[in-house]
Design a protein around this motif. Structure first.
Motif, short mmCIF file in Angstrom:
data_model
loop_
_atom_site.label_atom_id
_atom_site.label_comp_id
_atom_site.label_asym_id
_atom_site.label_seq_id
_atom_site.Cartn_x
_atom_site.Cartn_y
_atom_site.Cartn_z
N LYS A 1 0.85 -1.21 0.00
CA LYS A 1 0.00 0.00 0.00
C LYS A 1 0.88 1.24 0.00
O LYS A 1 0.63 2.22 -0.70
N ASN A 2 1.90 1.16 0.80
CA ASN A 2 2.84 2.27 0.91
C ASN A 2 3.55 2.54 -0.43
O ASN A 2 3.69 3.69 -0.85
N LEU A 3 3.97 1.48 -1.09
CA LEU A 3 4.65 1.64 -2.38
C LEU A 3 3.71 2.23 -3.42
O LEU A 3 4.09 3.10 -4.21
N VAL A 4 2.46 1.77 -3.39
CA VAL A 4 1.47 2.29 -4.34
C VAL A 4 1.25 3.79 -4.10
O VAL A 4 1.15 4.58 -5.04
N GLY A 5 1.24 4.16 -2.82
CA GLY A 5 0.95 5.56 -2.47
C GLY A 5 2.14 6.48 -2.65
O GLY A 5 1.96 7.70 -2.75
N THR A 6 3.34 5.96 -2.69
CA THR A 6 4.52 6.83 -2.79
C THR A 6 5.30 6.58 -4.08
O THR A 6 5.22 7.36 -5.03
N ALA A 7 6.03 5.46 -4.14
CA ALA A 7 6.92 5.19 -5.27
C ALA A 7 6.18 5.23 -6.60
O ALA A 7 6.61 5.87 -7.56
N LYS A 8 5.02 4.53 -6.65
CA LYS A 8 4.31 4.43 -7.94
C LYS A 8 3.72 5.78 -8.36
O LYS A 8 3.54 6.03 -9.54
N LYS A 9 3.44 6.64 -7.38
CA LYS A 9 2.92 7.98 -7.73
C LYS A 9 3.99 8.77 -8.46
O LYS A 9 3.73 9.46 -9.43
N LYS A 10 5.24 8.63 -7.93
CA LYS A 10 6.35 9.37 -8.57
C LYS A 10 6.73 8.75 -9.90
O LYS A 10 7.12 9.42 -10.83
N ARG A 11 6.64 7.42 -9.95
CA ARG A 11 7.06 6.73 -11.18
C ARG A 11 5.97 5.76 -11.62
O ARG A 11 6.01 4.57 -11.31
#
Ligand code: SF4
Length: 478
Positions: free
Chosen positions: A62-72
């Motif tokens: 969930k965290n990756l979806v909300g942070t990393a994937k938003k940027k990339r």
């Protein structure tokens, strides 16, 4: 080529699966990213054994979806392993930004699936099907690059799955039926590792003592040899009334013997066994095979016969202590480790007292202690008498205290002893120190240098820490 970052949750089997996936990706030209921030692909290799492990991986994603994937937005996210297997498509339904779900029999397709997604040929992939022969696909290793920092220990997967169906355990549902690799295949992999400088091999599986008992044309179901798989196995012995009959060596002991013959290999360990698999042939192997280290991780789970029955473990406390007695007779310095569950449904204070008394009686060297965690679709999850969380916590704390007390006593006894360690490399906590393991599987730290890596070194134990020994190399090794 894209950089891949794999984060692993759970047991040594998962670590080994991740290593094999990483090695397969490297062979296909992918690079291994040093962190998730630098990665084009992030894969979470998941564990389902406890609810906590599943929640941790879900929160991470969930965290990756909300942070990393938003940027990339082009970043690829995937779940592998046990939770991927048990939840499948549901994971993408809950987290639509996830691109890839790979089950426990499909790790070897990771590179091909990533190619398809990265090239735009497919948008999302979910593959959790069964695949015959998948037990033989976890074979590639990453031995940590340069000759100087190469690993001297390695894990080798010998089988997948479990047919024991303990009532608390999700493994038979996530890993499937027991399937074993052939002895020849395993020996080839171990020989290759030894030729690359590996000195110690740990044979891995969910229930290694059942190795070869099912789904293998070479062995009868009861473990007796149908075909001798190499010279010297299944010798004739003289039985009652002078009748000759084959030695009832289990397939697992035959495998140990075959691996034992590999030149350059110094030590053999295995995990996880089941107490039911400790026949006299295996106990006798400890006395007979010098490379087989005198340490045994035997999960007992409870000291109460009533709870063992509810767990469907298939042995009693007396059978378990009988095995320990025989093991110590075969190898008096045997390190004994175990797994324990506290707060299993229906566990009374009297049952728990039985567990405490078993631990005092056996004096284990260490244990993994788990608070019972209900797993969906396992029989124990709906058993009457679920134990409230505070009681589980309290029993867990009492058992931990007991283990600290036993360890303190046992480890202090080691001071002044001279033991052999295999030096594995610098300590993670203090790289100025080197670390190694005794044959009984205790960690020893000492002031050494890279030149000691891979050496079998005699050290004198000078002091103890918490589940750690400190030593000085004996003078003749310097
Ligand atoms: S033997 Fe081990 S892996 Fe198999 S069901 Fe029991 S606890 Fe799970």
């Amino acid at each position: 080529m894209p950089g891949v970052y794999i984060k692993t949750y759970g047991c040594q089997m998962n670590e080994r699966d991740s290593e094999a996936v990483a090695a397969q990706l490297v062979a296909k030209g992918y690079t291994l990213a040093p962190s998730e921030h630098a990665a084009d692909v992030i894969l979470l290799n998941t564990c389902s054994v406890r609810d906590n492990a599943e929640q941790t991986a879900l929160n991470k994603m969930k965290n990756l979806v909300g942070t990393a994937k938003k940027k990339r937005p082009d970043q690829i996210l995937g779940f592998l392993g046990c939770m991927a297997q048990s939840r499948g498509q549901e994971l993408i339904d809950r987290l639509p930004d996830v691109d890839l779900i790979i089950g426990t029999q499909k790790f070897h397709h990771t590179a091909a699936y990533l190619d398809e997604i990265l090239s735009g040929r497919r948008e999302k992939i979910v593959d959790t099907a069964e695949e015959p022969g998948s037990e033989g696909t976890i074979r590639e290793h990453l031995l940590n690059g340069s000759a100087k920092s190469k690993s001297v220990t390695a894990f080798v997967s010998i089988m997948q799955g479990c047919n024991q169906y303990c009532t608390f355990c999700i493994v038979p549902y996530t890993r499937g039926e027991e399937r074993s690799r052939s002895i020849e295949d395993i020996v080839t992999e171990c020989r290759q590792l030894a030729s690359q400088g590996v000195k110690e091999i740990t044979l891995l599986g969910q229930i290694v003592t059942s190795y070869g008992r099912r789904h293998s044309p070479d062995f009868e179901v009861d473990g007796r040899v149908r075909h001798s798989v190499r010279a010297g196995v299944g010798e004739q012995t003289s039985g009652a009334h002078g009748v000759t009959r084959p030695t009832p060596k289990s397939p697992f002991v035959q495998l140990l013997e075959a691996v034992h013959e590999i030149e350059g290999l110094e030590r053999i360990r295995f995990t996880s066994p089941h107490p039911k698999g400790y026949g006299d042939d295996l106990i006798e192997a400890y006395a007979r095979l010098p490379k087989l280290c005198e340490s045994a991780h035997i999960p007992v789970q409870s000291g109460s016969d009533r709870v063992l029955k509810l767990m469907h473990r298939g042995y009693t406390r007396a059978r378990f202590t009988g095995i320990i007695e025989k093991l110590r007779r075969a190898q008096p310095r045997m390190g004994i480790y175990t797994d324990l569950i506290v707060g299993f449904p229906g566990e009374t204070e009297a049952d728990f007292a039985e567990t405490l008394s078993l631990c005092r009686e056996v004096e284990f060297d260490n244990a993994y202690i788990f608070k019972y965690s209900p797993r969906k679709d396992t029989p124990a999850a709906t058993m009457p008498g679920q134990i409230p969380q505070p009681v589980r916590e309290e029993r867990n704390a009492r058992l931990l205290d007991l283990f600290n007390e036993i360890a303190d006593r046992k480890y202090r006894r080691s001071v002044g002893e001279r033991v052999q360690i295999l030096v594995e490399g610098p300590s993670k906590k203090n790289p100025a120190r080197m670390t190694g393991r005794t044959r009984c599987n205790k960690i020893v730290l000492f002031d050494g240098s890279e030149r000691h890596r891979g050496q079998l070194l005699d050290v004198k134990i000078t002091r103890t820490g918490s589940f750690t020994l400190y030593g000085d190399p004996a003078i003749e090794n310097l």
